[in-house]
Structure formats: C-alpha cells, structure tokens
Design a protein around this motif. Structure first.
Motif, short mmCIF file in Angstrom:
data_model
loop_
_atom_site.label_atom_id
_atom_site.label_comp_id
_atom_site.label_asym_id
_atom_site.label_seq_id
_atom_site.Cartn_x
_atom_site.Cartn_y
_atom_site.Cartn_z
N CYS A 1 -4.60 -10.97 -5.82
CA CYS A 1 -5.17 -9.62 -5.89
C CYS A 1 -6.65 -9.62 -6.25
O CYS A 1 -7.31 -8.58 -6.11
N GLU B 1 0.35 -7.85 -7.94
CA GLU B 1 1.24 -7.76 -6.78
C GLU B 1 2.69 -7.55 -7.18
O GLU B 1 3.47 -6.97 -6.42
N PHE C 1 1.68 -4.43 -0.97
CA PHE C 1 0.61 -4.96 -1.83
C PHE C 1 -0.35 -3.86 -2.27
O PHE C 1 -0.63 -2.92 -1.52
#
Length: 326
Positions: A213, A262, A309
C-alpha cells in the motif's frame, strides 16, 4: 550499484547471508532445484549446495518445526512458506514454540529463525494465495513481523531479520516483487528493525501504511499536494514491535492521521495504531483517525481484486475528511 526489483533484492540478501554466515540455511517447498515459486531462491542451490539450500515435503508444519529445532541448536534457518494462505498449519509451531522458546528456557535457548512468506493480492491468484493476515501474527507475543516496501528495504531488512536472535516472520508483498526497480548495493548492511521509515515529509496529515500500500499512499500524497495538502507518509516496516515514537512525532506535528492497509478492517493492525493514538496522543489529534482498508471479506478473485484494495481515490477522500473536520 545494480538496479534490482524486490524479488532480486531478496535473492541477493539470501545469497549474501549464505556467503557471510555458515550457520545460515534455507529450506522450503521447491526453493532448491526450482528456485521457489517466485524464483526468490533461484540459483542458490547451485552456488551453495544442497546441504544449505534444501527442498522440503509439502508440509508447513514440518517446515516451521524443523526451523525451530535447527535454530535452537545454533543454526540460522530461513524457511519459506509459499503463500501466506498456507501459513495457518504452521501457527501452532510459531505460537507455541518459536515465540516462547526464549521465555520457556529463561534465556537458555533462543530461536533465530526467519519465516518468509509472500502475502497480499495483486497477482490475480486464488484466495489462499492472496491473504493479508499480518495482524494475526503480530498478536503473538515473541514474534517479530517485518514487511518491506521497496527493493532496498527488502535487502536490508531481510539481512537484519536473519541476524536477529529471535524469530521473525518476514512478509513479502508479492505485487511489489517486480513492480519497480531501484539501486541496491550488496554491501551486507542491515537496516534497523523496529524502525519506521518516513517516505515523504509533510505537515498537514500523517498517512501510515506498510507493504504494497505504500505505492498507492505515495501517489495519493503527491496528488493531495496539488490541492495544497502536504501529507507525511510513514512506512511502519516492522509491525511488531512498531515504531510508536515515529508515529507519535508525526501526529504531534500534523494533528491528523489516516491509516491504510490491504488487510480487512475488523481486527486489522491499523486498529492497534488508532487505539495507541487515542490512548497516548488524543490531545494532539485535530480530527478522528481514519482507516482505509480492504473489506471484511475473503480476498476476491481476479475480476474484483482491484475493487478490494485501498486505492488512491479512497485514500485521498479519507485525508480530505480529516482536513475538513472542525
């Protein structure tokens, strides 16, 4: 200095550890002749021999158990679980033995083992190949949980994990394996564990994340800058124990915080960071802490994966909400 992808940097660190320390051994399913499912160990058996790079049966329980026994007897095993979704049968060994060995023997024995596992989604794999259950591992006293977010950090943090005297679970975000390359020097220098990295300085809002991320968070921070919002991006890198001082210092400066990961929201590690800020830096906060996470579902198949996501738009929206809170 070579430009390497994350998978290449991990391979370089493993090769370096094998060269520098005769007690380091590597084993796991298909890590020898085939070089691992993602080729993280490609060529290592040819360079270092089958006595130090070994294929194992298809048994995560055996892989974890043998690691503990070898570590207790002075070796430094680096074992691979092919995908994080296969780690559950190894939890018994990790929680009941690896994490407790130093305490159980009152310091007579330690467990200097590393358990590597690719984790997270992003490669259009089935659900057991796309898990992000890092919070479950971070809940186990005695385990370190380390997650790199770039090739250079993967190299330095993996060397540090191998040198550490206690067990480390080293989670590798697979969608970053070949996402980009950067200069990585094979100097054998370990990066510090338990230390967060400030990837971008800013004074308006703190964005906290780790692993894959980091990519979306940095993109969001750069786009927020065009709106006049300067975001500070913190990569925790080590979740257990995480760098509270770095988080506190940043939030004291910005007064606002968004946590991005995530993994599903409920019970995710972001909740631990949010609770820590509520307990210890409440008077520094100018707005409620926001979390942008995966959903409380099994990681979906490939056609829906990208909707699962945290994306740049969701991260920016959460940051704007904190800025508008009065």
């Amino acid at each position: 200095m070579a430009e390497l992808s994350m998978i290449e940097a991990i391979r370089l660190a493993l090769d370096r550890a094998l060269r520098d320390d005769p007690e380091v051994i590597i084993f796991g399913e298909d890590v020898g002749i085939d070089g691992g499912v993602f080729r993280a160990t490609d060529g290592l058996i040819q360079r270092h021999g089958a006595s130090r790079v070994r294929d194992t049966p298809l048994s995560e329980t055996v892989i974890a158990g043998v690691s503990i026994g070898a570590a207790a007897q002075g070796l430094r095993p680096v074992a691979e679980i092919q995908f994080m979704g296969f780690i559950y049968s190894a939890i018994d060994q990790l929680a009941n033995h690896a994490a407790r060995l130093r305490n159980r023997t009152r310091g007579r024995l330690s467990c200097p083992m590393v358990l590597r596992a690719p984790f997270g989604g992003g490669i259009k794999a089935p659900e057991h190949h796309s898990e992000s259950m890092e919070a479950m591992l971070a809940h186990i006293p005695g385990l370190r949980v380390v997650i790199p977010s770039s090739p250079a950090r993967a190299y330095g943090l993996l060397l540090a994990a191998i040198q550490n005297p206690d067990p480390v679970v080293f989670l590798e975000p697979k969608r970053l394996y070949r996402a980009f390359s950067e200069p990585v020097e094979d100097d054998g220098k370990a990066l510090p564990l338990d230390t967060a990295f400030t990837l971008r300085a800013g004074g308006d809002v703190t964005l906290i994340t780790w692993g894959a991320c980091c990519k979306e968070v940095l993109e969001a921070a750069n786009q927020l800058s065009s709106e006049g919002v300067e975001a500070e991006v913190i990569d925790l890198a080590t979740l257990k124990p995480y760098d509270r001082a770095a988080v506190h210092t940043s939030v004291e400066k910005t007064g606002r915080c968004v946590i991005v990961h995530e993994a599903p929201m409920t019970g995710g590690f972001g909740a631990e960071v949010a609770a820590d800020l509520a307990n210890n830096r409440l008077t520094s906060l100018l707005a409620p802490v926001r979390r942008v996470t995966g959903y409380d579902t099994v990681t979906p198949y490939s056609r829906l994966e990208n909707h699962f996501f945290p994306d740049v738009a969701r991260i920016m929206s959460a940051a704007r909400e904190t800025m508008e809170f009065a």
